[in-house]
Design an enzyme around this catalytic site. Structure first.
Site, short mmCIF file in Angstrom:
data_model
loop_
_atom_site.label_atom_id
_atom_site.label_comp_id
_atom_site.label_asym_id
_atom_site.label_seq_id
_atom_site.Cartn_x
_atom_site.Cartn_y
_atom_site.Cartn_z
N ARG A 83 0.82 -1.22 0.00
CA ARG A 83 0.00 0.00 0.00
C ARG A 83 0.85 1.26 0.00
O ARG A 83 0.45 2.28 -0.57
CB ARG A 83 -0.94 -0.01 1.20
CG ARG A 83 -2.10 -0.96 0.97
CD ARG A 83 -3.07 -1.00 2.10
NE ARG A 83 -4.34 -1.56 1.65
CZ ARG A 83 -5.32 -1.93 2.44
NH1 ARG A 83 -5.20 -1.78 3.75
NH2 ARG A 83 -6.43 -2.41 1.96
N LYS A 122 -14.29 -14.68 4.34
CA LYS A 122 -15.35 -13.74 4.75
C LYS A 122 -16.62 -14.02 3.98
O LYS A 122 -17.02 -13.24 3.11
CB LYS A 122 -14.89 -12.31 4.51
CG LYS A 122 -13.83 -11.85 5.47
CD LYS A 122 -13.55 -10.38 5.19
CE LYS A 122 -12.15 -9.99 5.58
NZ LYS A 122 -11.61 -8.99 4.65
N GLY A 166 -7.19 -8.27 0.36
CA GLY A 166 -5.84 -8.25 0.94
C GLY A 166 -5.17 -9.61 0.90
O GLY A 166 -4.00 -9.73 0.51
N GLY A 222 -12.67 -4.70 0.92
CA GLY A 222 -14.08 -4.36 1.12
C GLY A 222 -14.57 -3.33 0.12
O GLY A 222 -15.69 -3.43 -0.40
P1 ADP Z 1 -9.48 -11.51 0.87
O1 ADP Z 1 -8.66 -10.82 1.94
O2 ADP Z 1 -8.68 -11.80 -0.36
O3 ADP Z 1 -10.77 -10.81 0.59
P2 ADP Z 1 -10.61 -13.32 2.81
O4 ADP Z 1 -10.15 -12.41 3.87
O5 ADP Z 1 -12.06 -13.49 2.59
O6 ADP Z 1 -9.89 -12.96 1.42
O7 ADP Z 1 -10.07 -14.79 3.09
C1 ADP Z 1 -8.70 -15.13 3.12
C2 ADP Z 1 -8.45 -16.27 4.05
O8 ADP Z 1 -9.30 -17.37 3.75
C3 ADP Z 1 -7.05 -16.82 3.96
O9 ADP Z 1 -6.35 -16.43 5.12
C4 ADP Z 1 -7.23 -18.33 3.87
O10 ADP Z 1 -6.39 -19.03 4.76
C5 ADP Z 1 -8.67 -18.52 4.26
N1 ADP Z 1 -9.28 -19.72 3.68
C6 ADP Z 1 -9.40 -20.04 2.39
N2 ADP Z 1 -10.00 -21.25 2.25
C7 ADP Z 1 -10.27 -21.71 3.50
C8 ADP Z 1 -10.87 -22.89 4.03
N3 ADP Z 1 -11.30 -23.87 3.22
N4 ADP Z 1 -10.95 -23.00 5.36
C9 ADP Z 1 -10.50 -22.01 6.18
N5 ADP Z 1 -9.93 -20.87 5.74
C10 ADP Z 1 -9.81 -20.72 4.42
MG MG Z 2 -8.83 -10.82 4.04
#
Ligand code: ADP
Ligand code: MG
Length: 396
Positions: A36, A197, A351, A374
């Site tokens: 960032r 999320k 992120g 977000g």
């Molecule tokens: P972003 O930040 O890209 O929007 P999120 O914050 O929604 O993504 O999710 C990222 C996290 O999701 C990662 O830390 C990853 O470890 C976790 N994750 C992905 N698949 C699974 C799963 N099957 N079970 C638990 N955690 C998961």
């Molecule tokens: Mg995230």
């Protein structure tokens, strides 16, 4: 009304308040990912080169309206100084005498950072008096903080009411990229969705069902949709409330949606999430009650690869598995590689998705890695971003 863009402003000798999103991950005062800061640097360098007095505002973490020493922007100011090859001082407060005297001492072209705006509870409350105090420190306001544009806070949405306001180049670029894929994507348009999320992202699926041609799903999002289909996903991460996921499935069954949605058929499972734990592949219908789905399986990865290879546009949000652990990174690596091999225009938001792209070596090969998580999702959903709306409505 459309917002004014910074390239058109006369900034020489002016005090320019620039809101950036420099909310970087810290590990005991050490910045673990400076993406960032690197993304904001060209905006700040450009203003400095044009002879502005550049005053940088940002939040860091969640201090909840009080001074938290570990959430000082000091390491960020120091890293920014290294990147810009300038001395970037930090004023110990973002309003009041500390900020005023530091600004009075600035020369044209200097870059000053003000301390964490969230040390004041008025920031997140979007308190007009506080926004006015901040605005009084500058002649112009630039909002370049795309990652925080979905928050109506004093430094993101409040200041624009009081001084002439402009959209910064980083924010403008983020919006231009998203507008281009939302308005007129090259097709097939494939969305790759995953991550943790789930509740936050269901509304995004709803919108993508209307926009995309194909949606491939992994991560906790897939677990939730599988559970809504009646599949027992054991101890897998999923949303407790299956209502929204059920609504998505019901909508698909009507046939009145554009996109085809694909869920995993197999998975990498384990009984716990730790280094060196035994893992095996399982069909999603055969996950034991004490097991967790921690990545998409090889059959699913191959299936998704085939879909992604046909894409002309890809939007990627959310890793396919717990990529931070090598045992559960293969699915995320497979879709990342497929996106690269497809040659599609590729936009990565979120992120952790950006971190995965960096960790797995795909970052430089993607068309655009958004600095927003977000904010990106809310924009895709079609919601107004308060930071952008404030610029459009800026009376000045
Ligand atoms: P972003 O930040 O890209 O929007 P999120 O914050 O929604 O993504 O999710 C990222 C996290 O999701 C990662 O830390 C990853 O470890 C976790 N994750 C992905 N698949 C699974 C799963 N099957 N079970 C638990 N955690 C998961
Ligand atoms: Mg995230």
């Amino acid at each position: 009304m459309s917002e004014r863009r910074l390239a058109d402003a006369d900034v020489r000798g002016k005090r320019v308040l620039v809101r950036e999103d420099l909310n970087v991950p810290l590990d005991g005062g050490h910045i673990t990912d400076d993406t960032r800061i690197l993304a904001a640097a060209p905006t700040l360098r450009g203003l400095s080169d044009r002879g502005a007095k550049v005053i940088v505002l940002s939040h860091l973490g969640r201090p909840d309206g009080k001074v938290v020493e570990g959430l000082s922007l000091a390491p960020v100011a120091s890293r920014l100084g290294d990147i810009l090859d300038l001395r970037v001082k930090l004023a110990t407060d973002c309003v009041g005498p500390a900020a005023e005297s530091a600004i009075d001492a600035m020369n044209d072209g200097d870059v000053l950072m003000l301390e964490n705006v969230r040390f004041h509870k008025e920031e997140e409350a979007n308190d007009p008096g506080f926004a006015k105090q901040l605005a009084a420190l500058g002649d112009l306001y630039v909002n370049d903080a795309f990652g925080t544009a979905h928050r109506a806070h004093a430094s993101t949405a409040g200041i624009a009411a009081y001084i002439p306001s402009y959209m910064g180049p980083l924010m403008a670029r983020e919006l231009d990229v998203l507008d281009s894929i939302l308005a007129d994507p090259h097709r097939p348009f494939v969305a790759v969705l995953g991550g943790a999320k789930v509740a936050d992202k269901i509304a995004v699926i709803e919108r993508l069902l209307e926009l995309c041609d194909q949606i491939v799903v992994g991560g906790g999002m897939a677990n939730t949709l599988l559970a809504a289909e009646g599949i027992d996903v054991g101890k897998s991460l999923r949303d407790a409330d299956l209502g929204p996921a059920g609504a998505v499935l019901a909508k698909l069954k009507t046939g009145h949606v554009k996109a085809h949605l694909h869920l995993p058929s197999d998975a990498v499972v384990a009984v716990e999430l730790k280094e060196g734990v035994d893992t095996h592949f399982a069909e999603v219908s055969k996950v034991a009650p004490d097991e967790m789905i921690l990545d998409i399986g090889p059959t699913t990865a191959e299936h998704y690869r085939g879909i992604i290879l046909h894409a002309k546009t890809v939007l990627w949000n959310g890793p396919m598995g717990v990529f931070e652990n090598d045992a559960f990174a293969a699915g995320t690596e497979a879709v990342g590689q497929a996106i690269v091999d497809s040659g599609a225009m590729s936009v990565v938001g979120g992120g952790d998705s950006a971190a995965a792209a960096h960790q797995l070596g795909f970052a430089a090969k993607m068309t655009h890695i958004s600095t927003g998580g977000g904010a990106t999702l809310e924009y895709i959903e079609g919601r107004d971003l308060p930071g952008v709306t404030a610029l459009r409505n800026s009376a000045q």
